[in-house]
Design a protein around this motif. Sequence first.
Motif, PDB file in Angstrom:
ATOM      1  N   GLU A 259      17.395 -51.733   3.408  1.00  0.00           N
ATOM      2  CA  GLU A 259      17.013 -51.659   2.000  1.00  0.00           C
ATOM      3  C   GLU A 259      17.614 -52.844   1.250  1.00  0.00           C
ATOM      4  N   THR A 260      16.751 -53.767   0.884  1.00  0.00           N
ATOM      5  CA  THR A 260      17.231 -54.966   0.190  1.00  0.00           C
ATOM      6  C   THR A 260      16.499 -55.122  -1.140  1.00  0.00           C
TER       7      THR A 260
ATOM      8  N   GLU B  68      24.264 -55.037  -7.058  1.00  0.00           N
ATOM      9  CA  GLU B  68      25.007 -54.355  -8.124  1.00  0.00           C
ATOM     10  C   GLU B  68      26.392 -54.979  -8.273  1.00  0.00           C
ATOM     11  N   GLU B  69      27.046 -55.265  -7.139  1.00  0.00           N
ATOM     12  CA  GLU B  69      28.375 -55.880  -7.189  1.00  0.00           C
ATOM     13  C   GLU B  69      28.317 -57.272  -7.808  1.00  0.00           C
TER      14      GLU B  69
ATOM     15  N   LEU C 253      26.417 -49.275 -14.256  1.00  0.00           N
ATOM     16  CA  LEU C 253      25.312 -50.232 -14.369  1.00  0.00           C
ATOM     17  C   LEU C 253      24.007 -49.496 -14.080  1.00  0.00           C
ATOM     18  N   ASP C 254      23.045 -49.591 -14.978  1.00  0.00           N
ATOM     19  CA  ASP C 254      21.754 -48.980 -14.668  1.00  0.00           C
ATOM     20  C   ASP C 254      20.865 -50.006 -13.957  1.00  0.00           C
ATOM     21  N   ALA C 255      19.719 -49.527 -13.490  1.00  0.00           N
ATOM     22  CA  ALA C 255      18.825 -50.388 -12.701  1.00  0.00           C
ATOM     23  C   ALA C 255      18.392 -51.618 -13.495  1.00  0.00           C
TER      24      ALA C 255
ATOM     25  N   GLY D  79      20.769 -58.924 -14.280  1.00  0.00           N
ATOM     26  CA  GLY D  79      21.853 -59.785 -13.822  1.00  0.00           C
ATOM     27  C   GLY D  79      21.507 -60.525 -12.542  1.00  0.00           C
ATOM     28  N   PHE D  80      20.913 -59.811 -11.602  1.00  0.00           N
ATOM     29  CA  PHE D  80      20.536 -60.424 -10.317  1.00  0.00           C
ATOM     30  C   PHE D  80      19.425 -61.459 -10.548  1.00  0.00           C
TER      31      PHE D  80
END
Lengths: 161, 126
Positions: free
Chosen positions: A51-52, A77-78, A92-94, A100-101
């Motif tokens: 799962e990526t 998330e990290e 952190l929500d989705a 951020g990503f």
Amino acid sequence: MSELLSPEVDGATAAELLPEETVRAIADEIWASFIGEDEVLVPLDGDLPSETVSAWVGIDGPWRGRVVLTCSTSAAEELTRALLRGRAPAVLDAEDVEDGFGELANVLGGGLKALLPEASSLTLPMVGATPPSNGTDEHVVTSLWRGERIDIVICSVPLPH
Amino acid sequence: MHALVIDDSRAMRRIVGGILEDLGYEITQAGDGQEALDKLEAGFVPDLACIDWNMPVMDGLSFVNAVRDNPQWRDVTLMMVTTESEHGQIVRALAAGAHEYLIKPFTPDALRDKLSLLGLVPVEVP
């Protein structure tokens, strides 16, 4: 189409335009500035989980390509938490992670775009389970960050017919 | 002092806004150039605007042009904060009226140094 391409990019592959050492140098700079001074991307292989999540930006100019950042959802998330440092909310929500990503991919794409031989534009970042599948001559730069595999994929994107 | 942070990334608004808050700024955020322009047209005039370039609806360069077209906003200091790092883009932004240009990725110190050059660091931070 070929007459519109500059001599520097005509026929060049993604790996020739943006070689591994260049990609690593830009990524290292981003990690040091945005993730943390002591945070490093180790140039080692590792297992990518089933799962990526991927974040990507397109580059549009004499060369059309895509820069994709892929890692596990927990690593994304990290990374977002590290990016926000002390300003991250407790949970952190989705949407936070997507934002951020995606911004990391945006900064990475911007840094790589600046190294291309001619001016190009950058698309807004997208985030999803998988990037579009129309890339060619993909080259993958694999690293480990905090033991998690992080892939940076550069590919050419042909013009639609 | 009051800063307007304009970026379509919520993460970037938090990062830039947080650094500015640490320096003593009050922060207002906007997710694109049009939202920022709406705030100015409603009467909010910040001391500083930090502006991303690539945004939906209205990009940062269009926002800079719009601000510079209105003499009422001539005292707003405009700083681009963007991934656009080509020399030609920097020249375009400065020619349009941006005062400073900060390329992402940046460190908090780099942002503080730019503000210092502009005389816009309101508090001394060790």
